[in-house]
Design an enzyme around this catalytic site. Structure first.
Site, PDB file in Angstrom:
ATOM      1  CE1 TYR A   1      -4.034   1.555  -0.248  1.00 27.10           C
ATOM      2  CE2 TYR A   1      -4.589  -0.612   0.586  1.00 27.10           C
ATOM      3  CZ  TYR A   1      -4.962   0.555  -0.038  1.00 27.10           C
ATOM      4  OH  TYR A   1      -6.253   0.716  -0.475  1.00 27.10           O
TER       5      TYR A   1
ATOM      6  CD  GLU B   1      -4.385   5.690   0.819  1.00 33.88           C
ATOM      7  OE1 GLU B   1      -4.116   6.250   1.894  1.00 33.88           O
ATOM      8  OE2 GLU B   1      -5.518   5.307   0.511  1.00 33.88           O
TER       9      GLU B   1
ATOM     10  CG  ASP C   1      -7.867  10.128 -24.541  1.00 40.39           C
ATOM     11  OD1 ASP C   1      -6.900   9.343 -24.471  1.00 40.39           O
ATOM     12  OD2 ASP C   1      -9.031   9.819 -24.209  1.00 40.39           O
TER      13      ASP C   1
ATOM     14  CB  THR D   1      -4.244   3.103 -22.336  1.00 39.43           C
ATOM     15  OG1 THR D   1      -3.914   3.001 -23.728  1.00 39.43           O
ATOM     16  CG2 THR D   1      -5.670   3.627 -22.194  1.00 39.43           C
TER      17      THR D   1
ATOM     18  CE  LYS E   1      -7.163   1.601 -25.284  1.00 39.81           C
ATOM     19  NZ  LYS E   1      -8.103   2.705 -25.481  1.00 39.81           N
TER      20      LYS E   1
ATOM     21  NE  ARG F   1      -7.069  -4.075 -19.453  1.00 40.61           N
ATOM     22  CZ  ARG F   1      -7.147  -4.253 -20.769  1.00 40.61           C
ATOM     23  NH1 ARG F   1      -6.529  -5.254 -21.353  1.00 40.61           N
ATOM     24  NH2 ARG F   1      -7.856  -3.439 -21.517  1.00 40.61           N
TER      25      ARG F   1
HETATM   26  C1  LIG Z   1      -9.131   3.134 -24.662  1.00 40.21           C
HETATM   27  C2  LIG Z   1      -9.396   4.589 -24.500  1.00 40.21           C
HETATM   28  C3  LIG Z   1      -9.664   5.145 -23.243  1.00 40.21           C
HETATM   29  C4  LIG Z   1      -9.976   4.325 -22.023  1.00 40.21           C
HETATM   30  O1  LIG Z   1      -9.054   3.445 -21.595  1.00 40.21           O
HETATM   31  P1  LIG Z   1      -9.474   2.304 -20.539  1.00 40.21           P
HETATM   32  O2  LIG Z   1      -8.162   1.811 -20.060  1.00 40.21           O
HETATM   33  O3  LIG Z   1     -10.312   1.328 -21.245  1.00 40.21           O
HETATM   34  O4  LIG Z   1     -10.220   2.976 -19.433  1.00 40.21           O
HETATM   35  C5  LIG Z   1      -9.803   6.519 -23.148  1.00 40.21           C
HETATM   36  N1  LIG Z   1      -9.686   7.304 -24.227  1.00 40.21           N
HETATM   37  C6  LIG Z   1      -9.456   6.796 -25.452  1.00 40.21           C
HETATM   38  C7  LIG Z   1      -9.342   7.725 -26.610  1.00 40.21           C
HETATM   39  C8  LIG Z   1      -9.311   5.427 -25.631  1.00 40.21           C
HETATM   40  O5  LIG Z   1      -9.104   4.945 -26.851  1.00 40.21           O
END
Ligand SMILES: *Cc1c(COP(=O)(O)O)cnc(C)c1O
Length: 423
Positions: free
Chosen positions: A54, A56, A200, A226, A229, A235
């Site tokens: 843990y 925080e 994003d 993320t 991907k 993850r």
């Molecule tokens: C995949 C994605 C997310 C969310 O990611 P998660 O890990 O599934 O929460 C947010 N924004 C965009 C543009 C994405 O492609």
């Protein structure tokens, strides 16, 4: 006493499911644009004893004792992320992309504030103001879309909407769009109305890491992403920003929107940042784009319509109406999975069908590229897709196609030396 038996010995049901999905992962051609296969090193770090800790807060400012090692780990992960993307600040604690976005909004917006983002049915993400997501409930999202003819983001519309609605934040980024974003234009529009620019980069950050797609970091106030991907990590989520926003972002992640970090995932993120800084990874990122281009080109040569006329990244949308006006994205994705090619259905711009049906399928190449496929296999796979869709009502043709697909998939298993987990 700690039970040191394997999952196989403790829980046959879960062990069976792990085996079943390993078999599925090893036996298909994987074209889901947001999926990938991680290395053994990433998998090990993600399954490490850091899951027990843990912590925080942030390095040097924790609420628990015994954080000396975890502090070193988080510093290492942050430093690697900053170096990889040329960012002044990195927060590696977001549990996912959605959490990264929520924290980013929470850092800078008050409920009711306006954000200008991409339309969900034309490529934006659920977390960009969908009414069923907290973002849509808390903030007022204004949406820009693509031009009906070119299917490219209409920057004139972005500017017009920005001047009309004066959002506090301009958001660039997508989940289903295949072209390069004009960061410079987004930046100048944000500057014109004194708004923040957030990118994003969840989908394409892995290409950025390998130099295969333009880096938004020099243009944006903050970049969310993320790690699972195209980046091929565990993850998880990530926020990169200018130093001036570091405090606000860190506070918004913890304690604003999350509790303790998941440090086994942070360990695996650190490994993935290291892997993504190698020459091999650069080659991988370049190959992802080459494979996507090869697939799009073959499909277009087969007379199938690719949205936007091609791709600059790792994915593209294919309009099923160009095969048959009646064929839906959902039917097509189901059929392809049944013959061994896994992708997802999606709306296309100006789609008359609902999101849960869609007129398109989305094809992505990060996972198949990790499987080891190059342009010839990308071309072959695209040919198989076109053939399967055309012969969708011919069981014997489909059977033959399935055999060819299985053979191709078997030659490129994700984990040729066996599953890197514990089963
Ligand atoms: C995949 C994605 C997310 C969310 O990611 P998660 O890990 O599934 O929460 C947010 N924004 C965009 C543009 C994405 O492609």
């Amino acid at each position: 006493m700690i039970d040191s038996r394997s999952v196989e010995d403790v829980d046959a049901q879960v062990a069976d499911l792990i085996r079943a999905d390993t078999a599925r992962q090893n036996s298909h051609i994987h074209l889901i644009a947001s999926e990938n296969f991680v290395s053994r090193a990433v998998m090990q770090a993600s399954g490490s004893v850091f899951t027990n800790k843990y912590a925080e807060g942030y390095p040097g400012r924790r609420y628990y004792e015994g954080c000396g090692v975890v502090d070193q780990l988080e510093d290492l992960a942050r430093d690697r992320a900053k170096a990889l993307f040329g960012a002044e600040h990195a927060n590696v604690q977001p549990h996912s992309g959605a959490q990264a976005n929520l924290a980013a909004y929470f850092a800078f917006l008050e409920p009711g504030d306006r954000v200008l983002g991409m339309r969900l049915d034309q490529g934006g993400h659920l977390t960009h103001g969908s009414p069923v997501n907290a973002s849509g409930e808390l903030y007022e999202f204004i949406a820009y879309g693509v031009d009906q003819d070119s299917e490219l983001i209409d920057m004139d519309e972005v500017r017009r909407l920005a001047l009309e609605h004066r959002p506090k934040m301009v958001l660039a980024g997508y989940t289903a769009y295949s072209r390069v974003l004009d960061y410079e234009a987004f930046r100048s529009i944000a500057d014109e109305i004194d708004a923040l620019l957030m990118v994003d980069a969840a989908h394409f950050i892995g290409l950025v890491a390998g130099g295969a797609y333009p880096n938004p970091v020099p243009y944006a106030d903050l970049v969310t992403a993320t790690t699972h991907k195209a980046l091929r990590g565990p993850r998880g989520g990530l926020i990169l920003s200018r130093e001036e926003h570091a405090k606000a972002i860190d506070k918004a992640v913890f304690p604003g929107t999350q509790g303790g970090g998941i440090f086994s995932q942070v360990a695996a993120k650190a490994v993935c940042f290291l892997e993504a800084s190698t020459p091999e990874y650069r080659d991988y990122a370049g190959q992802i784009v080459e494979n996507a281009r090869a697939m799009a080109a073959r499909l277009m040569a087969e007379g199938v319509r690719v949205v936007g006329g091609g791709t600059d990244n790792h994915m593209f949308l294919v309009d099923m109406r160009s095969i048959d006006e009646e064929l839906t994205g959902k039917q097509a994705a189901k059929l392809l999975d049944a013959v061994g090619i896994t992708c997802n259905f999606n709306t296309v711009p100006f789609d008359p069908r609902k999101p849960f049906v869609g007129s398109g399928i989305r094809i992505g190449t990060p996972a198949m590229t990790t499987q080891g496929m190059k342009e010839p296999e990308a071309d072959e796979t695209a040919g198989l897709i076109a053939e399967a869709l055309r012969h969708r009502e011919d069981p014997s043709a489909l059977e033959g196609l399935e055999q060819r697909i299985r053979k191709l998939a078997d030659s490129f298993p994700a984990y040729p030396e066996g599953f890197p987990g514990h089963v």
